[in-house]
Design a protein around this motif. Sequence first.
Motif, mmCIF file in Angstrom:
data_model
loop_
_atom_site.group_PDB
_atom_site.id
_atom_site.type_symbol
_atom_site.label_atom_id
_atom_site.label_comp_id
_atom_site.label_asym_id
_atom_site.label_seq_id
_atom_site.Cartn_x
_atom_site.Cartn_y
_atom_site.Cartn_z
ATOM 1 N N LYS A 417 0.860 -1.184 0.000
ATOM 2 C CA LYS A 417 0.000 0.000 0.000
ATOM 3 C C LYS A 417 0.898 1.235 0.000
ATOM 4 N N LEU A 418 0.824 2.036 -1.061
ATOM 5 C CA LEU A 418 1.742 3.163 -1.208
ATOM 6 C C LEU A 418 1.018 4.404 -1.681
ATOM 7 N N LYS A 419 1.480 5.553 -1.210
ATOM 8 C CA LYS A 419 1.027 6.818 -1.763
ATOM 9 C C LYS A 419 1.700 7.010 -3.126
ATOM 10 N N ALA A 420 1.139 7.910 -3.935
ATOM 11 C CA ALA A 420 1.657 8.105 -5.297
ATOM 12 C C ALA A 420 3.133 8.449 -5.287
ATOM 13 N N GLU A 421 3.547 9.329 -4.363
ATOM 14 C CA GLU A 421 4.943 9.752 -4.324
ATOM 15 C C GLU A 421 5.885 8.651 -3.827
ATOM 16 N N GLU A 422 5.320 7.580 -3.260
ATOM 17 C CA GLU A 422 6.133 6.463 -2.753
ATOM 18 C C GLU A 422 6.319 5.365 -3.801
ATOM 19 N N ILE A 423 5.521 5.432 -4.850
ATOM 20 C CA ILE A 423 5.577 4.366 -5.853
ATOM 21 C C ILE A 423 6.881 4.472 -6.640
#
Length: 423
Positions: A417-423
């Motif tokens: 589960k990741l935020k967009a900036e973490e992808i």
Amino acid sequence: MAYLTTQPYKGTRDFFPEDMRFREAMFAVMHRVVRQYGFDQIDAPIIEPVDLYLAKTSEEIVGQQIYSFKDRGDRLVAIRPEMTPTVARMVAARFQETPKPVRWYSIPNVWRYEQPGKGRLREHWQLNCDIFGAASEKLADLELLNLAVDLLRGYGATGQHFKVYLSHRSILNGVLGGELKLPPEKWPNVARIMDKRAKVKPEAYSAMLEAEGVTALQKAELDFFLLEKLDYLKKKYHLEGAEYVIELMQALETLGLGEFIEYDPGVVRGFDYYTGLVFEVFDNHPDNRRSLFGGGRYNNLVGAFGKETLNAVGFGMGDVTLEDFLRTHKLLEDQPRRVELYIAVLDEKLATHALQLAAQLRQRGKTCEISLGAAKLGKQFQEAEKKQIARVIILGEDEVASSVYTVKTLATGEQLKLKAEEI
């Protein structure tokens, strides 16, 4: 109803995505290695006036292999069969303002109307590297030979994979004219027979020489020249080019290139074209024992365009023979797709958000595809897998609401589960 054929024109190739990936990987090594030597890349029109080739290209190419036609202005033009005359034209056009020596390279598309076969097509791409106007011809020759070796080493090749054989046009002329006393008009035919020596039976070779008026005594001298190699030059030191080649070989040994390069007086190449050093690079593999590429010194070409002239040395390496070499030795494999992410959309109403997410990822340097309408999640996973995309971003209403996305690695099934900036 008769359908059009799906096959390309005879002697040409279609480059499907997997073919393009291999070709681009092959070209990437060319660009990297050649630029390390300070070469600048050029290109030019694929069509030239036929006169350009009538002046400085072999009779076989102009008479039998060139694609020529009249344009709407009634001018006789040709699709380029090689790049060297074009490069010489370009050097002459910028003669005054271009710093010397000129180091230029190109990877043009070239055409020749000939019978297609293994390693030979009517259309191919060819790496051309040329040095014009060097103060020391010997240093330029050494630099170019070093580059030829480093190009193949750039793919991981070693001295077990290939060999460079070099010779010198002045030595050949001196042997044919001075030692054998053959008239100049006989030299090209005898040279071509020499080039066939290893490809035909001894009796056939002798018969061809005899047909050109070569006596038994002259043939014996020619055999000494071909078999004794450097020892012959040391005995015939008076021959123009002999001292040059001996010193060149010593320099190559000092540079650590001795295992790659050997003197072979049987290397001939275009008889009317080259003026000094000539060389051929050969594949050592028994399944692909053939010439890969070659080149040499051609000091008379720039002078065809005006009073000013420059010495020149260069080579051309075709992509067809290079690919055969790399695949035979398993030095370059098929390249995988480089797309990193696939965005699976659970509901088409979320497509705008998917496009926004894709744009955000692409701006950060990521490569990604989005689903373009596949209904079920399972089918979208299958599409990503078939396209060799390693990870899938699952985009549903919950993900849009929370801005936290499920990222699944297809090979392992792992989900994050990741935020967009973490992808």
